[in-house]
Scaffold this motif. Structure first.
Motif, mmCIF file in Angstrom:
data_model
loop_
_atom_site.group_PDB
_atom_site.id
_atom_site.type_symbol
_atom_site.label_atom_id
_atom_site.label_comp_id
_atom_site.label_asym_id
_atom_site.label_seq_id
_atom_site.Cartn_x
_atom_site.Cartn_y
_atom_site.Cartn_z
ATOM 1 N N ILE A 87 10.044 -1.026 -7.865
ATOM 2 C CA ILE A 87 9.462 -1.916 -8.884
ATOM 3 C C ILE A 87 8.544 -1.080 -9.787
ATOM 4 O O ILE A 87 7.524 -0.548 -9.318
ATOM 5 C CB ILE A 87 8.657 -3.061 -8.228
ATOM 6 N N PRO A 88 8.825 -0.930 -11.061
ATOM 7 C CA PRO A 88 7.994 -0.109 -11.953
ATOM 8 C C PRO A 88 6.596 -0.703 -12.091
ATOM 9 O O PRO A 88 6.450 -1.904 -12.365
ATOM 10 C CB PRO A 88 8.751 -0.152 -13.288
ATOM 11 N N PRO A 89 5.527 0.090 -11.917
ATOM 12 C CA PRO A 89 4.149 -0.414 -12.102
ATOM 13 C C PRO A 89 3.909 -0.910 -13.523
ATOM 14 O O PRO A 89 3.012 -1.739 -13.750
ATOM 15 C CB PRO A 89 3.291 0.819 -11.793
ATOM 16 N N SER A 90 4.710 -0.435 -14.464
ATOM 17 C CA SER A 90 4.517 -0.849 -15.860
ATOM 18 C C SER A 90 4.752 -2.344 -16.041
ATOM 19 O O SER A 90 4.223 -2.954 -16.973
ATOM 20 C CB SER A 90 5.462 -0.068 -16.770
ATOM 21 N N TYR A 91 5.536 -2.991 -15.131
ATOM 22 C CA TYR A 91 5.773 -4.428 -15.248
ATOM 23 C C TYR A 91 4.463 -5.204 -15.094
ATOM 24 O O TYR A 91 4.189 -6.160 -15.827
ATOM 25 C CB TYR A 91 6.769 -4.889 -14.186
ATOM 26 N N LEU A 92 3.657 -4.807 -14.088
ATOM 27 C CA LEU A 92 2.369 -5.483 -13.884
ATOM 28 C C LEU A 92 1.432 -5.223 -15.061
ATOM 29 O O LEU A 92 0.731 -6.136 -15.522
ATOM 30 C CB LEU A 92 1.729 -5.002 -12.575
ATOM 31 N N ARG A 93 1.411 -3.989 -15.544
ATOM 32 C CA ARG A 93 0.541 -3.672 -16.685
ATOM 33 C C ARG A 93 0.969 -4.467 -17.909
ATOM 34 O O ARG A 93 0.127 -4.974 -18.679
ATOM 35 C CB ARG A 93 0.595 -2.167 -16.973
ATOM 36 N N ALA A 94 2.258 -4.630 -18.089
ATOM 37 C CA ALA A 94 2.753 -5.403 -19.230
ATOM 38 C C ALA A 94 2.343 -6.866 -19.112
ATOM 39 O O ALA A 94 1.940 -7.508 -20.097
ATOM 40 C CB ALA A 94 4.268 -5.288 -19.328
ATOM 41 N N ALA A 95 2.438 -7.410 -17.878
ATOM 42 C CA ALA A 95 2.049 -8.809 -17.663
ATOM 43 C C ALA A 95 0.581 -9.006 -17.957
ATOM 44 O O ALA A 95 0.174 -10.001 -18.597
ATOM 45 C CB ALA A 95 2.375 -9.228 -16.232
ATOM 46 N N LYS A 96 -0.239 -8.057 -17.500
ATOM 47 C CA LYS A 96 -1.686 -8.190 -17.738
ATOM 48 C C LYS A 96 -2.009 -8.019 -19.215
ATOM 49 O O LYS A 96 -2.919 -8.672 -19.740
ATOM 50 C CB LYS A 96 -2.436 -7.152 -16.910
ATOM 51 N N LEU A 152 0.830 -1.202 0.000
ATOM 52 C CA LEU A 152 0.000 0.000 0.000
ATOM 53 C C LEU A 152 0.870 1.259 0.000
ATOM 54 O O LEU A 152 0.619 2.220 -0.734
ATOM 55 C CB LEU A 152 -0.916 0.014 1.224
ATOM 56 N N LEU A 153 1.889 1.261 0.843
ATOM 57 C CA LEU A 153 2.787 2.421 0.919
ATOM 58 C C LEU A 153 3.441 2.714 -0.435
ATOM 59 O O LEU A 153 3.616 3.875 -0.829
ATOM 60 C CB LEU A 153 3.886 2.172 1.962
ATOM 61 N N ALA A 154 3.784 1.647 -1.157
ATOM 62 C CA ALA A 154 4.498 1.822 -2.418
ATOM 63 C C ALA A 154 3.581 2.215 -3.566
ATOM 64 O O ALA A 154 4.056 2.724 -4.584
ATOM 65 C CB ALA A 154 5.256 0.531 -2.759
ATOM 66 N N ASN A 155 2.270 1.964 -3.417
ATOM 67 C CA ASN A 155 1.374 2.176 -4.553
ATOM 68 C C ASN A 155 0.312 3.242 -4.318
ATOM 69 O O ASN A 155 -0.378 3.625 -5.268
ATOM 70 C CB ASN A 155 0.681 0.849 -4.916
ATOM 71 N N LYS A 196 18.334 -6.526 -0.089
ATOM 72 C CA LYS A 196 18.440 -5.100 -0.403
ATOM 73 C C LYS A 196 17.560 -4.312 0.545
ATOM 74 O O LYS A 196 16.500 -4.758 0.957
ATOM 75 C CB LYS A 196 18.000 -4.834 -1.845
ATOM 76 N N LEU A 197 18.061 -3.138 0.894
ATOM 77 C CA LEU A 197 17.270 -2.231 1.712
ATOM 78 C C LEU A 197 16.661 -1.128 0.866
ATOM 79 O O LEU A 197 16.046 -0.200 1.372
ATOM 80 C CB LEU A 197 18.137 -1.625 2.816
ATOM 81 N N GLY A 198 16.843 -1.206 -0.440
ATOM 82 C CA GLY A 198 16.301 -0.182 -1.312
ATOM 83 C C GLY A 198 17.091 -0.113 -2.586
ATOM 84 O O GLY A 198 18.085 -0.806 -2.776
ATOM 85 N N GLY A 199 16.650 0.784 -3.485
ATOM 86 C CA GLY A 199 17.376 0.983 -4.735
ATOM 87 C C GLY A 199 17.362 -0.213 -5.600
ATOM 88 O O GLY A 199 18.178 -0.341 -6.486
ATOM 89 N N ARG A 227 4.084 -14.048 -10.466
ATOM 90 C CA ARG A 227 5.153 -14.331 -11.414
ATOM 91 C C ARG A 227 6.012 -13.111 -11.732
ATOM 92 O O ARG A 227 7.159 -13.270 -12.180
ATOM 93 C CB ARG A 227 4.544 -14.878 -12.724
ATOM 94 N N VAL A 228 5.466 -11.906 -11.509
ATOM 95 C CA VAL A 228 6.211 -10.700 -11.895
ATOM 96 C C VAL A 228 6.589 -9.840 -10.689
ATOM 97 O O VAL A 228 7.754 -9.487 -10.503
ATOM 98 C CB VAL A 228 5.386 -9.851 -12.907
ATOM 99 N N TYR A 229 5.561 -9.516 -9.849
ATOM 100 C CA TYR A 229 5.809 -8.552 -8.758
ATOM 101 C C TYR A 229 6.548 -9.189 -7.577
ATOM 102 O O TYR A 229 7.542 -8.653 -7.090
ATOM 103 C CB TYR A 229 4.480 -7.955 -8.301
ATOM 104 N N PHE A 230 6.045 -10.347 -7.123
ATOM 105 C CA PHE A 230 6.592 -10.963 -5.904
ATOM 106 C C PHE A 230 8.092 -11.281 -6.022
ATOM 107 O O PHE A 230 8.841 -10.993 -5.081
ATOM 108 C CB PHE A 230 5.798 -12.218 -5.554
ATOM 109 N N PRO A 231 8.556 -11.897 -7.132
ATOM 110 C CA PRO A 231 10.004 -12.185 -7.196
ATOM 111 C C PRO A 231 10.874 -10.947 -7.051
ATOM 112 O O PRO A 231 11.969 -11.020 -6.491
ATOM 113 C CB PRO A 231 10.155 -12.821 -8.589
ATOM 114 N N GLN A 232 10.370 -9.801 -7.525
ATOM 115 C CA GLN A 232 11.171 -8.584 -7.409
ATOM 116 C C GLN A 232 11.162 -8.022 -5.985
ATOM 117 O O GLN A 232 12.016 -7.206 -5.626
ATOM 118 C CB GLN A 232 10.637 -7.529 -8.390
ATOM 119 N N SER A 233 10.180 -8.458 -5.183
ATOM 120 C CA SER A 233 10.132 -7.976 -3.789
ATOM 121 C C SER A 233 10.866 -8.900 -2.823
ATOM 122 O O SER A 233 10.971 -8.583 -1.632
ATOM 123 C CB SER A 233 8.676 -7.820 -3.345
#
Length: 504
Positions: free
Chosen positions: A396-405, A307-310, A501-504, A417-423
């Motif tokens: 994590i760019p929101p465009s990744y989720l839009r691209a997947a959808k 929620l904080l990130a989006n 990672k703590l960020g970046g 498959r897209v968002y969770f692995p990056q987190s």
């Protein structure tokens, strides 16, 4: 070949090396305060803890003669040591009572043999009243020189006399050192103590030549063993002497054995009695509860971090303030608040009864157990999971989720498959932070955990502040440190520390 000269007139190579050295020294000077701080506040305390976990010099330093004499005693026998060991103990204990170290020694050995502390305390008080003054009177009556402190000093400065009276010489040296350090007097002006005359008698009986001959044929030997037995019959208990002998070495594994519910015995290492086995249970409980708290923080912190990130910046900032709000409140205040909320007549139970989920006579037991510890510590450590997750999710760019959808994935597939692995790097960082903090917490478990919700850290705090068994506390801390390092190594092998990672 012409040598290139720099502007300062030096060879160019030497000038460059000199400039490089200066740069390194400046860099070292800049980080020197940090290095010193780390050495003083991190490395040295850990090194001291590791040393204390095996250090055991108090026995050999307080009872040096006794430890040496016990080398010839068969600890497998069911009999107490002979008179020679008690003679050595008499001298050691007489000196220790003057230095007031016999109580510390008794406390140390009491960790291994219950009741031995009082044995040393009462013996320290009465060792100065042993009937060995008969030796003192015999020598002084035989020749006044034996009562002259200056004459004693002269004898003990004579190498020939010292060689003839080895036990007396070492005993006199220790007595003289005690006179100077404890009483601030001059040995040459003080009459030696009775135990020095006892050592002189023992040397004479062993065939040594006295400085002035004395007829000792009519002297009835005083049994030092009987003198100690008059104080307490436990001095004749072989188990007492086995304990002293087992823990006589300057370094011991006894603290580490106790930390895993084992003990040293004349037959080797063996398990402690069932009613004394506690530390393995505490270690296992600490691991399980720390992992539970870490898992709860992941389950609760992941949605909040998402929620904080989006959320839009304004709403995200407001939510971030709520996340950081616990940091502005004292830990004791937060823990005390949970005591109010979780008790059987507290807010949570009252609410559950009011809405009918729990009967009034069957209120939930939420405090003074593991449930209370997990709830309170999950709340306290939750920000340490949310912040690393948020800092990673923000990248994590929101465009990744839009691209997947757009490629046909549904919401769950796009997330999994897209968002969770990056987190995952944020989850790893949060898990490490929460687990390491949880494993060493002791304030919250102490207040809300009762007897079944405390951690091994509570036992460490108890040994540091109450029982004063610092060696055992250091051993427990060392094991805890080793467990954390092993888990860290396992995490690196399975997940890879580069993925944290703590960020970046």
């Amino acid at each position: 070949m012409t040598e290139v000269i720099a502007a300062d007139g030096r060879p160019l190579k030497a000038s460059l090396n000199r400039a490089l050295r200066r740069q390194k020294l400046r860099a070292l000077a800049l980080i020197a305060p940090l290095l010193i701080f780390i050495m003083l506040s991190f490395v040295m305390p850990i090194a001291d803890m590791l040393f204390r976990s095996v250090e055991n010099q108090i026995v050999s330093e307080t009872l040096p003669r006794t430890v040496q004499a016990l080398g010839g005693w068969d600890s497998d026998s069911d009999a107490a040591p002979g008179e020679d060991v008690f003679d050595a103990l008499y001298t050691d204990l007489a000196l220790a009572s003057e230095y007031k170290t016999h109580t510390r020694l008794g406390s140390r050995l009491n960790y291994e043999f219950s009741g031995i502390s009082s044995l040393f305390r009462k013996s320290g008080r009465r060792v100065g009243r042993f009937e060995t003054d008969v030796y003192t009177d015999t020598f002084q009556d035989a020749d006044p020189a034996y009562a002259d402190p200056q004459q004693w000093a002269d004898w003990m400065a004579d190498d020939a006399v010292r060689a003839a009276l080895p036990v007396t010489a070492t005993t006199y040296d220790d007595w003289a050192t005690m006179i100077i350090e404890v009483e601030g007097d001059v040995p040459a002006e003080e009459e030696p103590a009775d135990f020095v005359y006892t050592a002189l008698y023992n040397d004479a009986v062993a065939g040594a030549m006295l400085p002035i001959a004395v007829d000792l044929a009519d002297v009835t030997p005083v049994s030092i063993q009987a003198q100690f037995a008059d104080i307490d019959e436990d001095w004749l208990d072989p188990d007492v002497w086995q304990t002293i002998k087992l823990y006589a070495p300057a370094y011991t594994s006894g603290y580490f054995l106790t930390s895993v519910d084992l003990m040293k015995s004349p037959d080797g290492v063996e398990a402690r009695p069932d009613d004394e086995q506690i530390y393995v249970t505490l270690f296992i409980r600490t691991m399980i509860m720390s992992l539970s708290i870490m898992g709860m923080c992941v389950l609760l912190g992941y949605p909040i971090a998402w929620l904080l990130a989006n959320l839009p910046d304004r709403k995200a900032n407001l939510l971030m303030i709520l996340v950081l709000l616990p940091f502005w409140t004292s830990l004791l205040v937060r823990t005390s608040a949970w005591k109010v909320l979780l008790q059987q007549q507290g807010v949570i139970n009252d609410t559950l009864v009011w809405i009918g989920l729990v009967a009034d006579d069957s209120r939930l037991q939420l405090i003074n157990n593991q449930t209370g510890t997990i709830i309170a510590m999950t709340h306290i450590l939750l920000p340490f999971m949310i912040l690393p997750l948020y800092s990673v999710m923000k990248t994590i760019p929101p465009s990744y989720l839009r691209a997947a959808k757009s490629l046909g994935a549904n919401d769950w597939t796009a997330f999994w498959r897209v968002y969770f692995p990056q987190s995952v790097p944020g989850i790893g960082a949060g898990c490490i932070l929460v687990f390491i903090l949880a494993i060493g917490y002791y304030i919250t478990p102490e207040l809300v955990g009762g007897t079944k919700g405390v951690f091994i850290s509570n036992r460490i705090a108890y040994h540091i502040s109450s029982s004063l068994n610092w060696g055992l506390a250091a051993a427990l801390g060392s094991i805890l440190l080793a467990v954390v390092l092993i888990l860290y190594w396992v995490y690196d092998k399975i997940v890879g520390i580069d993925n944290v990672k703590l960020g970046g």
